[in-house]
Design an enzyme around this catalytic site. Structure first.
Site, PDB file in Angstrom:
ATOM      1  N   PRO A   1       6.644  -3.660  -5.714  1.00  0.00           N
ATOM      2  CA  PRO A   1       7.309  -2.416  -6.120  1.00  0.00           C
ATOM      3  C   PRO A   1       8.796  -2.459  -5.776  1.00  0.00           C
ATOM      4  O   PRO A   1       9.169  -2.557  -4.619  1.00  0.00           O
ATOM      5  CB  PRO A   1       6.591  -1.332  -5.305  1.00  0.00           C
ATOM      6  CG  PRO A   1       5.332  -1.961  -4.810  1.00  0.00           C
ATOM      7  CD  PRO A   1       5.634  -3.403  -4.683  1.00  0.00           C
ATOM      8  N   GLU A   2       9.613  -2.432  -6.810  1.00  0.00           N
ATOM      9  CA  GLU A   2      11.057  -2.304  -6.631  1.00  0.00           C
ATOM     10  C   GLU A   2      11.430  -0.940  -7.212  1.00  0.00           C
ATOM     11  O   GLU A   2      10.558  -0.126  -7.477  1.00  0.00           O
ATOM     12  CB  GLU A   2      11.780  -3.469  -7.330  1.00  0.00           C
ATOM     13  CG  GLU A   2      11.315  -4.833  -6.796  1.00  0.00           C
ATOM     14  CD  GLU A   2      11.980  -6.023  -7.478  1.00  0.00           C
ATOM     15  OE1 GLU A   2      13.138  -5.904  -7.911  1.00  0.00           O
ATOM     16  OE2 GLU A   2      11.326  -7.076  -7.583  1.00  0.00           O
TER      17      GLU A   2
ATOM     18  N   HIS B   1      -9.219  -0.499   0.008  1.00  0.00           N
ATOM     19  CA  HIS B   1      -8.127  -0.533   0.978  1.00  0.00           C
ATOM     20  C   HIS B   1      -7.490   0.844   1.156  1.00  0.00           C
ATOM     21  O   HIS B   1      -6.291   0.954   1.380  1.00  0.00           O
ATOM     22  CB  HIS B   1      -7.081  -1.565   0.556  1.00  0.00           C
ATOM     23  CG  HIS B   1      -7.654  -2.945   0.411  1.00  0.00           C
ATOM     24  ND1 HIS B   1      -8.059  -3.696   1.492  1.00  0.00           N
ATOM     25  CD2 HIS B   1      -7.922  -3.701  -0.682  1.00  0.00           C
ATOM     26  CE1 HIS B   1      -8.537  -4.858   1.062  1.00  0.00           C
ATOM     27  NE2 HIS B   1      -8.471  -4.885  -0.255  1.00  0.00           N
TER      28      HIS B   1
END
Length: 290
Positions: free
Chosen positions: A2-3, A95
């Site tokens: 993720p940018e 998760h």
DNA sequence: CGCGCCTCCTGTGTGC
DNA sequence: TGCACACAGGAGGCGC
């Protein structure tokens, strides 16, 4: 992965689904998901219960959710973090790290993170700008980002241009993917010394950074696998628009030369050997130009 | 202080 | 088949 474009996509989704809602309960399933919070995860849950989320803000790759208490929830997705808006009836993700339930019911907010590089924190009095990220530079989509200031700071650095693009205290939001894409558009090799870039060249590079980020936002970000998705669990489409990243051996979209992959900081850089020639290594004294 | 390297994590892919 | 290991990489922290 993720940018800025991916985080901005998540921000917009959160603004739609959780802004204005009041937190009922918080479950912490993994202590490491709660960062910078010395009192522990029990206290983390306690201070959030009953608080109303006012907004969803972003700087670079960080998100924060201002609360009616004046505090904020600070979030970083790290490598594999996801913020998902799910109905309470949806089965827990393998998760799942943190769950926020709201007073008005569905959807609940889940923080899911396979590699646990990401995390949440409560930033005290952080509604305006969390002090934890005061060192993070404005990102190039910020209206108050100073182009001239960036160019001056970039040229004052004594490092390579790709390293500088990844330095979040200089310009935030750019990671490995968009650094490579912007450098390709600017026809610059990432190893070019920042202090030898001309002002116009630095300004052009900045324009390409902004251009590629804007295009990626328009396509919901880049997804290579299921690790990056928006708040509804959907992938972005910008991977189809990547020119060099992850395309070793494929033809450069501009000149047809095979894209090369080079080791960089224990990972990889992708570039076109013809459009982006590697600079001659600096040899302060050995000075024969050839 | 500036710069660059190491480390934290785990699932996936690859080679022997 | 199964084991070992490289790889992905954001960012804090530390060493030089």
């Amino acid at each position: 992965m993720p940018e800025l474009p991916e985080v901005e996509t998540v921000r917009a989704g959160l603004a739609r689904w959780v802004a204005g809602r009041t937190i009922a309960t918080v479950e912490v399933h993994h202590p490491r998901a709660i960062r910078r919070h010395l009192p522990g995860s029990m206290h983390f849950a306690a201070v959030l219960a009953g608080r109303k989320i006012l907004d969803v803000c972003r700087r670079g790759k960080y998100l924060w959710l201002p609360l009616d208490s004046g505090d904020a929830i600070l979030a970083h997705l790290g490598m594999s973090g996801q913020l998902l808006c799910q109905p309470a009836s949806a089965p827990d993700e393998p998760h799942l790290r943190v769950r926020l339930r709201f007073t008005d019911g569905d959807p609940e907010l889940r923080f899911v993170d396979q590699r646990t590089f990401g995390g949440l924190a409560v930033s005290e009095a952080g509604a305006d700008l969390p002090h934890e990220i005061a060192h993070i530079a404005r990102d190039p989509m910020d209206p108050l980002f100073s182009d001239a200031g960036f160019v001056a700071a970039l040229r004052a650095r004594h490092t390579e241009v790709k390293r500088a693009l990844l330095d979040q205290s200089l310009i935030s939001g750019v990671g490995n993917i968009y650094a490579d894409e912007a450098l390709w558009r600017a026809r610059l090799h990432g190893a070019r010394p920042t202090d030898r870039l001309t002002g116009p060249a630095a300004l052009r590079l900045l324009a390409y950074v902004r251009e590629v980020l804007a295009e990626a936002i328009g396509q919901g970000g880049t997804s290579f696998d299921a690790l990056y998705v928006n708040v509804n669990g959907e992938s972005g489409y910008f991977d189809r628009s990547l020119s060099v990243y992850g395309r070793e051996g494929e033809p450069c979209p501009r000149c047809g030369n095979p894209i090369r992959r080079e080791p960089f900081m224990n990972r990889s850089s992708y570039s076109c050997p013809r459009c982006q020639p590697r600079p001659r290594t600096r040899r302060p004294q050995a000075a024969s130009a050839g």
